[in-house]
Design a protein around this motif. Structure first.
Motif, mmCIF file in Angstrom:
data_model
loop_
_atom_site.group_PDB
_atom_site.id
_atom_site.type_symbol
_atom_site.label_atom_id
_atom_site.label_comp_id
_atom_site.label_asym_id
_atom_site.label_seq_id
_atom_site.Cartn_x
_atom_site.Cartn_y
_atom_site.Cartn_z
ATOM 1 N N GLU A 89 11.888 -11.722 -3.152
ATOM 2 C CA GLU A 89 10.435 -11.519 -3.046
ATOM 3 C C GLU A 89 9.796 -12.639 -3.867
ATOM 4 O OE1 GLU A 89 8.205 -9.086 -5.396
ATOM 5 O OE2 GLU A 89 9.706 -8.693 -6.932
ATOM 6 N N THR A 91 6.740 -12.462 -5.945
ATOM 7 C CA THR A 91 5.862 -12.196 -7.096
ATOM 8 C C THR A 91 6.430 -12.740 -8.417
ATOM 9 O OG1 THR A 91 5.179 -10.266 -5.859
ATOM 10 C CG2 THR A 91 4.418 -10.385 -8.136
ATOM 11 N N ARG A 120 17.134 -10.700 1.586
ATOM 12 C CA ARG A 120 17.594 -9.405 1.053
ATOM 13 C C ARG A 120 18.796 -8.954 1.856
ATOM 14 N NH1 ARG A 120 11.840 -6.056 0.180
ATOM 15 N NH2 ARG A 120 10.769 -7.818 -0.808
ATOM 16 N N GLY A 127 12.876 -4.910 12.592
ATOM 17 C CA GLY A 127 11.893 -5.084 11.525
ATOM 18 C C GLY A 127 12.499 -5.291 10.144
ATOM 19 N N TYR A 129 15.333 -7.725 8.236
ATOM 20 C CA TYR A 129 16.230 -8.870 8.372
ATOM 21 C C TYR A 129 16.738 -9.282 7.003
ATOM 22 C CZ TYR A 129 13.610 -8.566 12.615
ATOM 23 O OH TYR A 129 13.022 -8.064 13.729
ATOM 24 N N GLN A 134 7.509 -13.966 4.351
ATOM 25 C CA GLN A 134 6.347 -13.243 3.818
ATOM 26 C C GLN A 134 5.168 -14.185 3.661
ATOM 27 O OE1 GLN A 134 7.463 -11.496 0.025
ATOM 28 N NE2 GLN A 134 8.084 -9.575 0.992
ATOM 29 N N GLU A 138 -1.278 -13.603 -4.539
ATOM 30 C CA GLU A 138 -1.313 -13.095 -5.916
ATOM 31 C C GLU A 138 -2.595 -13.560 -6.616
ATOM 32 O OE1 GLU A 138 1.159 -11.074 -6.539
ATOM 33 O OE2 GLU A 138 2.783 -11.818 -5.266
ATOM 34 N N ARG A 265 5.983 2.790 -4.049
ATOM 35 C CA ARG A 265 6.533 1.472 -3.727
ATOM 36 C C ARG A 265 7.827 1.182 -4.482
ATOM 37 N NH1 ARG A 265 5.338 -1.870 -0.709
ATOM 38 N NH2 ARG A 265 5.186 -3.665 -2.095
ATOM 39 N N TYR A 269 7.609 -2.972 -10.994
ATOM 40 C CA TYR A 269 6.557 -3.543 -11.849
ATOM 41 C C TYR A 269 5.153 -2.972 -11.662
ATOM 42 C CZ TYR A 269 6.513 -6.803 -7.767
ATOM 43 O OH TYR A 269 6.523 -7.367 -6.525
ATOM 44 N N TYR A 270 4.957 -2.122 -10.679
ATOM 45 C CA TYR A 270 3.573 -1.729 -10.384
ATOM 46 C C TYR A 270 2.939 -0.867 -11.465
ATOM 47 C CZ TYR A 270 4.221 -3.712 -5.772
ATOM 48 O OH TYR A 270 4.451 -4.582 -4.750
ATOM 49 N N ALA A 287 5.944 -0.677 7.531
ATOM 50 C CA ALA A 287 4.978 -1.346 6.646
ATOM 51 C C ALA A 287 4.782 -2.801 7.067
ATOM 52 C CB ALA A 287 5.466 -1.285 5.203
ATOM 53 N N LEU A 288 3.545 -3.122 7.438
ATOM 54 C CA LEU A 288 3.214 -4.517 7.748
ATOM 55 C C LEU A 288 3.101 -5.288 6.446
ATOM 56 C CD1 LEU A 288 0.362 -4.511 10.397
ATOM 57 C CD2 LEU A 288 2.546 -5.685 10.554
ATOM 58 N N GLY A 310 -1.369 -8.274 -6.179
ATOM 59 C CA GLY A 310 -1.122 -9.032 -4.953
ATOM 60 C C GLY A 310 -0.512 -8.169 -3.881
ATOM 61 N N GLY A 314 4.956 -8.974 5.892
ATOM 62 C CA GLY A 314 6.141 -9.439 6.612
ATOM 63 C C GLY A 314 5.705 -10.152 7.886
HETATM 64 P P1 HAM Z 1 7.729 -5.390 -0.314
HETATM 65 O O1 HAM Z 1 7.109 -4.080 0.049
HETATM 66 O O2 HAM Z 1 9.137 -5.356 -0.788
HETATM 67 O O3 HAM Z 1 6.783 -6.021 -1.423
HETATM 68 O O4 HAM Z 1 7.636 -6.386 0.904
HETATM 69 C C1 HAM Z 1 6.402 -6.684 1.504
HETATM 70 C C2 HAM Z 1 6.536 -6.754 3.021
HETATM 71 O O5 HAM Z 1 7.574 -7.659 3.391
HETATM 72 C C3 HAM Z 1 6.927 -5.445 3.686
HETATM 73 O O6 HAM Z 1 5.807 -4.621 3.898
HETATM 74 C C4 HAM Z 1 7.519 -5.935 4.998
HETATM 75 O O7 HAM Z 1 6.487 -6.211 5.937
HETATM 76 C C5 HAM Z 1 8.174 -7.239 4.605
HETATM 77 N N1 HAM Z 1 9.625 -7.047 4.400
HETATM 78 C C6 HAM Z 1 10.239 -6.597 3.277
HETATM 79 N N2 HAM Z 1 11.575 -6.583 3.458
HETATM 80 C C7 HAM Z 1 11.806 -7.033 4.711
HETATM 81 C C8 HAM Z 1 12.982 -7.257 5.494
HETATM 82 N N3 HAM Z 1 14.214 -7.041 5.008
HETATM 83 N N4 HAM Z 1 12.837 -7.735 6.765
HETATM 84 C C9 HAM Z 1 11.603 -7.981 7.272
HETATM 85 N N5 HAM Z 1 10.461 -7.803 6.566
HETATM 86 C C10 HAM Z 1 10.552 -7.327 5.317
HETATM 87 C C11 HAM Z 1 7.013 -7.221 -2.021
HETATM 88 O O8 HAM Z 1 7.815 -8.037 -1.637
HETATM 89 C C12 HAM Z 1 6.062 -7.509 -3.173
HETATM 90 N N6 HAM Z 1 6.430 -8.823 -3.739
HETATM 91 C C13 HAM Z 1 4.622 -7.481 -2.707
HETATM 92 C C14 HAM Z 1 3.649 -7.797 -3.808
HETATM 93 C C15 HAM Z 1 3.043 -8.984 -4.042
HETATM 94 N N7 HAM Z 1 3.247 -6.957 -4.751
HETATM 95 C C16 HAM Z 1 2.411 -7.594 -5.561
HETATM 96 N N8 HAM Z 1 2.297 -8.828 -5.160
#
Ligand code: HAM
Length: 423
Positions: A89, A91, A120, A127, A129, A134, A138, A265, A269-270, A287-288, A310, A314
């Motif tokens: 990710e 952040t 990951r 949906g 991968y 992303q 932020e 979530r 860290y939230y 989750a979009l 932030g 996806g």
């Molecule tokens: P997250 O919920 O882990 O948050 O990922 C955000 C978005 O990335 C998800 O809603 C989804 O659309 C997409 N996503 C996550 N994992 C996958 C995957 N394996 N394959 C496809 N799409 C995926 C974060 O990553 C935090 N860094 C968000 C954030 C930013 N919070 C604060 N600042």
């Protein structure tokens, strides 16, 4: 890979990763361009960081009880013996870059974005991968709840401009270091009572971080989690007021939302606000985008007391619910005959390209009929014909493929015709 593929199976793309081919990539480019345009209207600037980072960055940032850190990171030891991780990710990388370059000392607002790949190691499915993309947004050093609402409004505006419909915006507050420990204790004692009904993973979470039970997708755990006490009922005054103001600004922006008390979530860290925008069209991975406030990360990294907020969207998931399918076709096909015709074709291709017209000149020697056949197949809007007569006169034939009409003229005349039609 299809059955007829000549490449060896072991050379196929890695499970959970995808090639983005011409035909599809135009949609990506259109989404990226529109995204950049919109977020820059809100004052965000792009900040790019390396794909590889020290593993500790995510252990400390994303959190040691998150699924990402416990199960999903691509981690390896490099030749220097250092533990390296492909970013799962963005952040923590963004926070690291801010601290490293002391961007907090600059006068401008700390609003940054990035679009790029994350990694990951989860079970691939629709949906989900192993390499995905992303859009990450932020904002740092902004305590006011107006920013929480503004970034949710921006996410909403982005989805509207891209024509996404049927989404739902969920918001919650997960409290802060003052009020969450008491809630966690309460949750732990509730979870302890139903321990036998939880999956082995959730049983472990009772001790490490009972909030993570809310992330579990196992039906039995979800049923139990629905009966757990709600965090919104135990927020301290500051968190309660912050959340009420976020909601009132969302009302001001006329953004429709639903308060979802179980939205904790999956990252550690939230603090205070968390949110997600989900889409019915996505299936299980609905989750979009998701995000929230993280007021302690910078401090935990040993930096100044700078709060953050932030979200990340996806891109694969976004594209899967989009209707736009831009097509890209050859604009000008240059048909030529003989060696002199080929040389003139090469020269004129350069002339048209320099004047902003996409041009294709193929090098092999084929008859005009075959070349017109190719132009048709490629969906060319125009064909320029260069034969002996044309070279002698310095006047060329330009065929409008849709209208079936042909015009003679100098390269400059013909350029004007193409430009006026704006294909
Ligand atoms: P997250 O919920 O882990 O948050 O990922 C955000 C978005 O990335 C998800 O809603 C989804 O659309 C997409 N996503 C996550 N994992 C996958 C995957 N394996 N394959 C496809 N799409 C995926 C974060 O990553 C935090 N860094 C968000 C954030 C930013 N919070 C604060 N600042």
């Amino acid at each position: 890979m299809s059955a007829e593929t000549p490449a060896k199976k072991e050379l196929a793309a890695i499970k959970g990763t995808k090639d983005i081919l011409p035909g599809e990539v135009e949609v990506w480019q259109a989404v990226e361009a529109e995204t950049r345009r919109l977020v820059e209207l809100y004052g965000y600037r792009e900040l790019r960081t390396p794909i590889i980072e020290p593993t500790e960055l995510f252990e400390k940032g994303t959190g040691e009880t998150s699924d990402i850190v416990t199960k999903e990171m691509y981690t390896f030891t490099d030749k220097g013996g250092r533990s390296i991780t492909l970013r799962p990710e963005y952040t923590p990388s963004m926070a690291r870059a801010i601290l490293e370059h002391r961007l907090d000392l600059l006068p401008e607002p700390m609003r940054y974005y990035y679009i790029g790949p994350m990694f990951r190691y989860d079970k691939p499915q629709k949906g989900r991968y192993r390499q995905f993309h992303q859009l990450d947004i932020e904002v740092f050093n902004e305590k006011d709840p107006a920013i929480d609402a503004e970034i949710i409004e921006m996410a909403d505006a982005l989805l509207r401009t891209l024509g996404v419909e049927g989404t739902e915006t969920l918001v919650n507050s997960v409290g802060c270091r003052a009020c969450r420990p008491a809630y966690s204790r309460d949750l732990r004692s509730h979870a302890e009572k139903v321990r036998d009904r939880l999956c082995p993973d959730c049983r472990r979470k009772i001790a490490t971080n009972p909030l993570r039970i809310f992330d579990c997708k196992v039906e039995g755990c979800r049923e139990q989690a629905a009966l757990f006490p709600k965090i919104t009922a135990t927020l301290c005054q500051e968190c309660r007021e912050h959340f009420a103001r976020v909601c009132s600004y969302l009302d001001l922006y006329k953004v429709a939302y639903r308060v979802e008390p179980n939205l904790v979530r999956g990252l550690d860290y939230y603090t205070k606000t968390t949110f997600e925008i989900i889409s019915g069209g996505l299936g299980a991975q609905n989750a979009l985008l998701g995000g929230g406030r993280y007021d302690d990360m910078m401090k935990d990294f040993g930096g100044p007391d700078i709060c953050g907020i932030g979200f990340a969207m996806g891109v694969e998931r976004l594209i899967s619910v989009l209707q736009i399918r831009p097509e890209r076709k050859t604009v000008l096909y240059i048909a030529h005959m003989g060696d002199a015709g080929k040389r003139k074709g090469l020269e004129l291709a350069r002339f048209f390209r320099r004047n902003g017209v996409e041009s294709l000149v193929e090098f092999g020697s084929k008859g005009f009929k075959a070349q017109f056949g190719r132009a048709n197949k490629l969906g060319a809007a125009w064909v320029l014909v260069i034969g002996e007569d044309e070279i002698r006169k310095g006047l060329y034939q330009l065929k409008d493929m849709a209208a079936g009409t042909q015009t003679e003229g100098t390269p400059e005349d013909l350029l004007k015709i193409i430009q006026d039609k704006k294909i």
